[in-house]
Design a protein around this motif. Structure first.
Motif, PDB file in Angstrom:
ATOM      1  N   THR A  33      38.681   0.352  44.321  1.00 60.27           N
ATOM      2  CA  THR A  33      39.146   0.507  45.699  1.00 60.27           C
ATOM      3  C   THR A  33      40.651   0.673  45.770  1.00 60.27           C
ATOM      4  O   THR A  33      41.177   1.466  46.555  1.00 60.27           O
ATOM      5  CB  THR A  33      38.728  -0.717  46.531  1.00 60.27           C
ATOM      6  OG1 THR A  33      37.351  -1.001  46.296  1.00 60.27           O
ATOM      7  CG2 THR A  33      38.980  -0.489  48.012  1.00 60.27           C
ATOM      8  N   ALA A  84      32.939  -6.183  58.607  1.00 65.11           N
ATOM      9  CA  ALA A  84      33.984  -5.203  58.896  1.00 65.11           C
ATOM     10  C   ALA A  84      34.599  -4.658  57.608  1.00 65.11           C
ATOM     11  O   ALA A  84      34.911  -3.465  57.512  1.00 65.11           O
ATOM     12  CB  ALA A  84      35.065  -5.830  59.774  1.00 65.11           C
ATOM     13  N   ILE A  85      34.771  -5.527  56.610  1.00 70.11           N
ATOM     14  CA  ILE A  85      35.303  -5.075  55.324  1.00 70.11           C
ATOM     15  C   ILE A  85      34.365  -4.055  54.679  1.00 70.11           C
ATOM     16  O   ILE A  85      34.788  -2.976  54.249  1.00 70.11           O
ATOM     17  CB  ILE A  85      35.526  -6.274  54.379  1.00 70.11           C
ATOM     18  CG1 ILE A  85      36.674  -7.162  54.886  1.00 70.11           C
ATOM     19  CG2 ILE A  85      35.805  -5.797  52.951  1.00 70.11           C
ATOM     20  CD1 ILE A  85      38.028  -6.504  54.894  1.00 70.11           C
ATOM     21  N   CYS A 134      34.510  -0.782  56.599  1.00 75.12           N
ATOM     22  CA  CYS A 134      35.705   0.020  56.286  1.00 75.12           C
ATOM     23  C   CYS A 134      35.495   0.814  55.003  1.00 75.12           C
ATOM     24  O   CYS A 134      35.815   2.008  54.936  1.00 75.12           O
ATOM     25  CB  CYS A 134      36.929  -0.886  56.144  1.00 75.12           C
ATOM     26  SG  CYS A 134      37.634  -1.478  57.688  1.00 75.12           S
ATOM     27  N   ALA A 188      33.036   3.655  55.769  1.00 77.40           N
ATOM     28  CA  ALA A 188      33.589   4.723  56.599  1.00 77.40           C
ATOM     29  C   ALA A 188      34.559   5.600  55.817  1.00 77.40           C
ATOM     30  O   ALA A 188      34.513   6.834  55.909  1.00 77.40           O
ATOM     31  CB  ALA A 188      34.283   4.130  57.827  1.00 77.40           C
ATOM     32  N   VAL A 189      35.437   4.982  55.052  1.00 77.24           N
ATOM     33  CA  VAL A 189      36.423   5.755  54.291  1.00 77.24           C
ATOM     34  C   VAL A 189      35.754   6.535  53.165  1.00 77.24           C
ATOM     35  O   VAL A 189      36.024   7.723  52.972  1.00 77.24           O
ATOM     36  CB  VAL A 189      37.524   4.823  53.737  1.00 77.24           C
ATOM     37  CG1 VAL A 189      38.434   5.582  52.768  1.00 77.24           C
ATOM     38  CG2 VAL A 189      38.342   4.240  54.887  1.00 77.24           C
ATOM     39  N   GLU A 199      32.133   7.358  62.088  1.00 81.97           N
ATOM     40  CA  GLU A 199      32.972   6.234  62.483  1.00 81.97           C
ATOM     41  C   GLU A 199      32.480   5.602  63.783  1.00 81.97           C
ATOM     42  O   GLU A 199      32.387   4.368  63.895  1.00 81.97           O
ATOM     43  CB  GLU A 199      34.417   6.693  62.637  1.00 81.97           C
ATOM     44  CG  GLU A 199      35.377   5.588  63.079  1.00 81.97           C
ATOM     45  CD  GLU A 199      36.758   6.128  63.383  1.00 81.97           C
ATOM     46  OE1 GLU A 199      37.661   5.917  62.556  1.00 81.97           O
ATOM     47  OE2 GLU A 199      36.923   6.765  64.450  1.00 81.97           O
TER      48      GLU A 199
END
Length: 260
Positions: free
Chosen positions: A120, A206-207, A210, A213-214, A229
């Motif tokens: 990451t 949420a982590i 993210c 999504a990325v 998104e």
């Protein structure tokens, strides 16, 4: 967890995975790939683990590359199979759903650099040396390096490294965007642990969202990506963690995450 080429410890929701073949600077052979696959499969589904640190034992190397003894005898069929095996394991690391921080302490060459790029983010010691020297062996990177490198640093900088086989130092790697931070060698793991601690304090769903999504958005058109998104944002709006996060903010207190 019992492995011959890796060490693993978990503390405060952070797993530290350490490549441990110091006699060959943690060169990546078939056994290392098998054990990386096993350990990341386990950690990906372990609710006690929120962040993974990946490094090499000692200060000489993160991973010096593929095991040349294995590579020397490969024919076209075996070579393609070897590349696909490495790609699959690195893709597993890239998509495990948890942040993986590469802690680059020394050489990260060839497959070692490709392994770092599958993580990451990348932290490097001031003594780190990175590169893709495969052209010196009559080859190209086989574990995704020819694709991840230009995505990270742009085509011109990537091609300069790929076509020359040159090694670069940590400062140059930072300048071109191959690594995210450069630290004194004795501060590398301390900084990685502090970064991991910060991530652990955030909402688990949420982590992972993210990361989703990325990762998935970067492989889609912008139109598809922003649609994705919105769907992820909406999904999170239905979670207990979102309710807790907004409530804690309004009440000026630290949120208590449940991952639900």
């Amino acid at each position: 967890m019992n492995y011959e080429t890796l060490l693993c410890e978990v503390k405060d929701q952070v797993a530290r995975v350490t490549l441990n073949r110091p006699q060959v600077l943690h060169a990546l052979n078939a056994q290392v790939f098998n054990e990386l696959e096993a350990i990341f499969t386990t950690l990906a589904t372990d609710p006690a683990v929120r962040v993974i640190l990946l490094t090499g034992s000692g200060e000489k190397a993160f991973a010096a590359g593929a095991d040349i003894n294995e590579l020397a005898g490969t024919d076209p069929v075996a070579g393609e199979a070897k590349a696909r095996r490495g790609q699959a394991v690195f893709r597993l690391i890239e998509t495990c759903g948890k942040p993986v921080i590469a802690c680059i302490n020394g050489f990260a060459l060839g497959g070692g650099c490709e392994l770092a790029m599958a993580c990451t983010m990348r932290l490097a010691s001031e003594t780190a040396r990175l590169g893709q020297p495969e052209v010196k062996l009559g080859l190209i990177p086989g574990y995704g390096g020819s694709q991840r490198l230009p995505r990270l640093v742009g085509q011109p900088a990537a091609l300069k490294l790929l076509l020359t086989g040159d090694m670069i130092g940590a400062a140059e790697a930072l300048r071109i965007g191959l690594v995210d931070e450069v630290l004194p060698a004795d501060k590398l793991m301390e900084r990685a642990e502090a970064l991991a601690k910060t991530i652990v304090s955030m909402a688990p769903l949420a982590i992972s969202a993210c990361l989703e999504a990325v990762r998935d958005g970067s492989e889609a058109s912008l139109e598809e990506a922003i649609d994705m998104e919105a769907k992820i944002f909406g999904r999170l709006c239905g979670t207990a963690d979102k309710q807790e996060g907004t409530k804690a903010f309004l009440e000026k207190r630290v949120p208590v995450w449940t991952g639900r």
